[in-house]
Design a protein around this motif. Structure first.
Motif, PDB file in Angstrom:
ATOM      1  N   MET A  87       0.847  -1.172   0.000  1.00 33.04           N
ATOM      2  CA  MET A  87       0.000   0.000   0.000  1.00 33.04           C
ATOM      3  C   MET A  87       0.900   1.245   0.000  1.00 33.04           C
ATOM      4  O   MET A  87       1.863   1.318   0.755  1.00 33.04           O
ATOM      5  N   PRO A  88       0.582   2.227  -0.839  1.00 39.30           N
ATOM      6  CA  PRO A  88       1.430   3.427  -0.898  1.00 39.30           C
ATOM      7  C   PRO A  88       1.290   4.298   0.356  1.00 39.30           C
ATOM      8  O   PRO A  88       0.256   4.293   1.017  1.00 39.30           O
ATOM      9  N   ARG A  89       2.350   5.039   0.645  1.00 40.64           N
ATOM     10  CA  ARG A  89       2.351   5.966   1.782  1.00 40.64           C
ATOM     11  C   ARG A  89       2.243   7.388   1.235  1.00 40.64           C
ATOM     12  O   ARG A  89       2.918   7.754   0.284  1.00 40.64           O
ATOM     13  N   PHE A  90       1.356   8.174   1.862  1.00 41.50           N
ATOM     14  CA  PHE A  90       1.150   9.571   1.491  1.00 41.50           C
ATOM     15  C   PHE A  90       1.467  10.452   2.692  1.00 41.50           C
ATOM     16  O   PHE A  90       1.228  10.073   3.838  1.00 41.50           O
ATOM     17  N   PHE A  91       1.992  11.642   2.395  1.00 36.51           N
ATOM     18  CA  PHE A  91       2.335  12.614   3.425  1.00 36.51           C
ATOM     19  C   PHE A  91       1.490  13.854   3.201  1.00 36.51           C
ATOM     20  O   PHE A  91       1.286  14.282   2.057  1.00 36.51           O
ATOM     21  N   PHE A  92       1.007  14.443   4.294  1.00 40.11           N
ATOM     22  CA  PHE A  92       0.061  15.553   4.240  1.00 40.11           C
ATOM     23  C   PHE A  92       0.695  16.797   4.874  1.00 40.11           C
ATOM     24  O   PHE A  92       0.619  16.998   6.083  1.00 40.11           O
ATOM     25  N   HIS A  93       1.325  17.618   4.047  1.00 36.80           N
ATOM     26  CA  HIS A  93       1.963  18.841   4.531  1.00 36.80           C
ATOM     27  C   HIS A  93       0.911  19.947   4.585  1.00 36.80           C
ATOM     28  O   HIS A  93       0.129  20.109   3.646  1.00 36.80           O
ATOM     29  N   TYR A  94       0.918  20.707   5.680  1.00 39.14           N
ATOM     30  CA  TYR A  94      -0.071  21.766   5.907  1.00 39.14           C
ATOM     31  C   TYR A  94       0.603  23.116   5.721  1.00 39.14           C
ATOM     32  O   TYR A  94       1.660  23.373   6.283  1.00 39.14           O
ATOM     33  N   ARG A  95      -0.020  23.994   4.926  1.00 37.83           N
ATOM     34  CA  ARG A  95       0.579  25.291   4.626  1.00 37.83           C
ATOM     35  C   ARG A  95      -0.460  26.401   4.803  1.00 37.83           C
ATOM     36  O   ARG A  95      -1.610  26.263   4.414  1.00 37.83           O
ATOM     37  N   THR A  96      -0.002  27.486   5.416  1.00 38.69           N
ATOM     38  CA  THR A  96      -0.765  28.737   5.461  1.00 38.69           C
ATOM     39  C   THR A  96       0.171  29.826   4.931  1.00 38.69           C
ATOM     40  O   THR A  96       1.313  29.541   4.560  1.00 38.69           O
ATOM     41  N   ASP A  97      -0.307  31.061   4.926  1.00 42.73           N
ATOM     42  CA  ASP A  97       0.561  32.156   4.503  1.00 42.73           C
ATOM     43  C   ASP A  97       1.760  32.299   5.429  1.00 42.73           C
ATOM     44  O   ASP A  97       2.814  32.769   5.016  1.00 42.73           O
ATOM     45  N   ASP A  98       1.596  31.885   6.690  1.00 40.00           N
ATOM     46  CA  ASP A  98       2.646  32.083   7.694  1.00 40.00           C
ATOM     47  C   ASP A  98       3.392  30.820   8.102  1.00 40.00           C
ATOM     48  O   ASP A  98       4.474  30.910   8.674  1.00 40.00           O
ATOM     49  N   ASP A  99       2.823  29.655   7.886  1.00 41.40           N
ATOM     50  CA  ASP A  99       3.413  28.415   8.394  1.00 41.40           C
ATOM     51  C   ASP A  99       3.477  27.329   7.329  1.00 41.40           C
ATOM     52  O   ASP A  99       2.687  27.313   6.388  1.00 41.40           O
TER      53      ASP A  99
END
Length: 94
Positions: free
Chosen positions: A1-13
Motif C-alpha cells: 500500500m502506498p504511503r502519502f504525506f500531508f503537509h499543511y501550509r498557510t501564509d505564515d506556516d
C-alpha cells in the motif's frame, strides 16, 4: 500500500508531515486530506484566526512527488456569519 504525506501550509506556516499514512490510492488520500482540512480549519476558527485565510494541504508520495494540492478556507454566505454547514462543504481542489 502506498504511503502519502500531508503537509499543511498557510501564509505564515508550513508544517511537514514526517510520518505519513498508508492508504490504498490517491482518492483515499484526498478523503483523508479533506478530513484533516476540516479539523485544521475548525481549530483555526477556535483560535480566533480569520475564516477566509488561505490554507492548503500538499499531498506527496513516498518519493516526495506532489500528487494533490488542496486549498481550503471557510466562507460565510452572509457577511459576519459562519455555520457548521459552511464548514462541512468539500474543499476546493487546485
Amino acid at each position: 500500500m502506498p504511503r502519502f504525506f500531508f503537509h499543511y501550509r498557510t501564509d505564515d506556516d508550513f508544517v511537514v508531515d514526517e510520518i505519513g499514512q498508508d492508504l490504498p490510492d490517491v482518492e483515499a488520500a484526498h478523503e483523508q486530506a479533506a478530513d484533516i482540512g476540516r479539523t485544521m480549519l475548525s481549530r483555526a476558527l477556535e483560535n480566533g484566526e480569520k475564516p477566509n485565510a488561505a490554507r492548503c494541504i500538499e499531498i506527496v508520495d513516498e518519493e516526495g512527488v506532489e500528487v494533490l494540492y488542496i486549498v481550503f478556507w471557510a466562507s460565510a454566505s452572509k457577511p459576519g456569519t459562519l455555520d457548521a454547514e459552511e464548514l462541512l462543504k468539500p474543499p476546493t481542489l487546485h
